[in-house]
Structures are given as structure tokens and as C-alpha cells.
Design an enzyme around this catalytic site. Structure first.
Site, mmCIF file in Angstrom:
data_model
loop_
_atom_site.group_PDB
_atom_site.id
_atom_site.type_symbol
_atom_site.label_atom_id
_atom_site.label_comp_id
_atom_site.label_asym_id
_atom_site.label_seq_id
_atom_site.Cartn_x
_atom_site.Cartn_y
_atom_site.Cartn_z
ATOM 1 N NE ARG A 148 -7.561 -8.341 0.263
ATOM 2 C CZ ARG A 148 -7.297 -7.458 -0.691
ATOM 3 N NH1 ARG A 148 -6.040 -6.908 -0.411
ATOM 4 N NH2 ARG A 148 -7.742 -7.765 -1.985
ATOM 5 C CE LYS A 208 -4.449 -2.148 1.082
ATOM 6 N NZ LYS A 208 -5.365 -2.381 2.246
HETATM 7 N N1 HH2 Z 1 -7.653 -3.898 0.786
HETATM 8 C C1 HH2 Z 1 -7.736 -3.802 -0.607
HETATM 9 C C2 HH2 Z 1 -8.837 -4.613 -0.954
HETATM 10 N N2 HH2 Z 1 -9.613 -5.564 -0.319
HETATM 11 N N3 HH2 Z 1 -9.888 -6.310 2.070
HETATM 12 C C3 HH2 Z 1 -9.755 -6.259 3.243
HETATM 13 N N4 HH2 Z 1 -10.513 -6.975 4.043
HETATM 14 N N5 HH2 Z 1 -8.632 -5.691 3.873
HETATM 15 C C4 HH2 Z 1 -7.767 -4.686 3.031
HETATM 16 O O1 HH2 Z 1 -6.978 -4.028 3.459
HETATM 17 C C5 HH2 Z 1 -8.156 -4.697 1.635
HETATM 18 C C6 HH2 Z 1 -9.253 -5.431 1.127
HETATM 19 C C7 HH2 Z 1 -7.249 -2.889 -1.326
HETATM 20 O O2 HH2 Z 1 -6.162 -3.247 -1.984
HETATM 21 P P1 HH2 Z 1 -6.041 -4.364 -3.513
HETATM 22 O O3 HH2 Z 1 -7.053 -5.435 -3.617
HETATM 23 O O4 HH2 Z 1 -4.684 -4.807 -3.035
HETATM 24 O O5 HH2 Z 1 -6.089 -3.265 -4.493
HETATM 25 P P2 HH2 Z 1 -7.366 -2.732 -5.299
HETATM 26 O O6 HH2 Z 1 -8.321 -2.461 -4.510
HETATM 27 O O7 HH2 Z 1 -6.834 -1.781 -6.167
HETATM 28 O O8 HH2 Z 1 -7.982 -3.858 -6.223
#
Ligand code: HH2
Length: 265
Positions: free
Chosen positions: A246, A211
């Protein structure tokens, strides 16, 4: 599934063209399924499948498009014996994914869809309830204002957990929502005081992977190169009581967690 001896590693598969770190890599279903299977081979206990980017400023996706992206991947992974969590804010998507065999719902909006709680109760599955100040990735960073961020997160989660319980949803994992409507200082404060979230008495999931705040602190610009900072943040989260992580980089986390477990024994 939640009675694991050590921390649970949740591997991420984003089936999106625009996710901040792996957008476009697994936009085709077969590639996404193969990647999810690889994450399990590397040691992930759960694979989290998402069809909508929730990065700050991301454009919203309609449920029909989200469904088209995630359903083949959920079904493909389930048919290969993978425990799938569906990362969605939409009850309609959750219902279809559960119908295709998903075992957990990961709701970054904290059950704001008015139908989500009913869907969870109908299927009797665990849910991740995450803190975000508003259910709108496009504007959430404007709401990164708190008197005490940790207190706000804990109060929000406590209220949402009670709301879930009132509808018969009791298998709950809480998540402070690293990066969701939070500045770098807020994210650090949440990680340093994670015990206050743990004190809710529920399993705590943390997702700091790649992040922006990791990049800001380490000076590493490219999200894909933020592994070292991510690992340190996640091991600190484990020290403060997190029980699920995660992650994108499953093999590296499994290795790091083994070392952490040996040291904490
Ligand atoms: N962060 C993201 C998405 N889903 N779910 C939980 N429970 N906790 C988190 O911190 C979390 C999440 C955001 O990141 P990512 O999926 O890596 O990227 P994007 O939202 O751009 O697909």
C-alpha cells in the site's frame, strides 16, 4: 485481480484534512479522483480510498462525514474504470461504497464493527483484515505492549480469518498493521519475521509508506521525504513473502519492484 503475476501495488488516496502524510491535499473530490487516476496510470492495480485518518492520536470521524468524503471519490474512480478499495472501519461506509462500485474493503480494525462481516458476505468481495491491538487510533500506541509481537499479530489474524469464514467471508488478505499500536522495534520485528504471517496461507499486504518508524530509523522528519526508507522496507517485505504493497509513491514503487522482480527471478 489477485492473480497478478507480481506484487500488487495499491495506491493511496486519502480524502481527509488530517492524514499524516497527504492530509488536505485531496480533500476535494475532483482532485482526489484525478490523483487516483494518475496512480493507476503510473501502475497501481488498486486505489485505496480513505475518509478517516487513522494516524496515532487521530480524532474519530462520524460515518456521515466519512461517507460524504469518500462516496463521490469512489463513484468517480469507478466510473473511470478504477478498481477501488474502501479503507474504512465502519460497515455503513463499506456498504455504501460497495453500492457505489468499490470492489474491496480494507478494514484496519480487523472486522470489529459487528455488521462488517455481514456486509462483506452480502457483497461477496475480498477484504483486507489488518492487525491493530485496539480499534481506537487515539489510544492505540498505549497498547504497544507484547510478549512476542509477531505471535500476537499471527494469533489475532488467525482468529479474525476464522471469524470471517464462519460468516461466509473467505476472500481474505491479511495485513500485520505496520505502525498500528506498534513501536519502531515491533515494526522491524514484524517485517523481519513476515514469513510467520505469510504462513497463514493468505495474501499478505504491507503498508509501511512514510510511517513514523521509517522516519525514526532514517532520521527523515518530513513524511513526504521518507520515500527511500519506505522503498527499502517494502522490498524487504517482498523478500519475506508480501504480495501487496500500500503506497503513496506508485511510480517509484513500480520501478523498484521491476528491479526486485528481475533479481528474484
Ligand atoms: N495504514 C494506514 C491506513 N490504512 N490499511 C492497511 N491495510 N494497512 C496499513 O498499513 C494502513 C491502512 C495509515 O496510514 P495513512 O492512510 O497513510 O494515513 P492516515 O491514517 O493518517 O490517513
Amino acid at each position: 485481480m489477485l492473480e497478478s503475476a507480481g506484487p500488487i501495488i495499491v495506491g493511496v488516496v486519502n480524502v481527509t484534512p488530517d492524514s499524516f502524510s497527504d492530509g488536505g491535499r485531496f480533500a476535494d473530490a475532483l482532485g482526489a479522483i484525478e490523483h487516483g487516476v494518475r496512480l493507476v496510470e503510473q501502475g497501481a492495480q488498486i486505489v485505496d480510498v480513505g475518509g478517516e485518518s487513522t494516524r496515532p492520536g487521530a480524532a474519530a470521524v462520524g460515518p456521515a462525514e466519512e461517507l460524504g468524503r469518500v462516496l463521490p471519490v469512489v463513484a468517480g474512480l469507478v466510473s473511470r474504470g478504477v478498481i477501488v478499495s474502501i479503507d474504512t472501519r465502519h460497515a455503513e461506509v463499506a456498504r455504501a461504497a460497495l453500492g457505489s462500485g468499490a470492489a474491496i474493503v480494507n478494514d484496519v480494525s480487523g472486522l470489529r464493527d459487528p455488521v462488517m462481516r455481514d456486509v462483506l458476505a452480502e457483497h461477496d468481495v475480498p477484504v483486507v483484515i489488518m492487525h491493530t491491538p485496539v480499534d481506537n487510533p487515539a489510544t492505540m500506541q498505549r497498547h504497544a505492549q507484547y510478549d512476542d509481537v509477531v505471535q500476537s499479530v499471527v494469533e489475532f489474524l488467525r482468529e479474525r480469518v476464522a471469524f470471517a469464514a464462519a460468516g461466509g467471508v473467505t476472500r481474505v488478505i491479511v495485513d500485520p498493521g505496520i505502525g498500528f499500536g506498534k513501536t519502531t522495534d515491533h515494526n522491524l520485528e514484524v517485517l523481519r519475521r513476515l514469513e510467520e504471517v505469510v504462513s497463514l496461507g493468505l495474501p499478505v499486504l504491507v503498508g509501511a509508506s512514510r510511517k513514523r518508524f521509517v522516519g525514526e530509523i532514517t532520521g527523515v522528519d518530513a513524511p513526504g521525504a521518507r520515500l527511500v526508507g519506505t522503498l527499502v522496507a517494502h522490498l524487504a517485505a517482498l523478500d519475506h513473502g508480501a504480495s501487496m504493497l500500500r503506497v503513496y509513491d506508485v511510480a517509484e514503487h513500480v520501478e523498484a519492484v521491476r528491479m526486485w522482480q528481475a533479481l528474484s527471478a
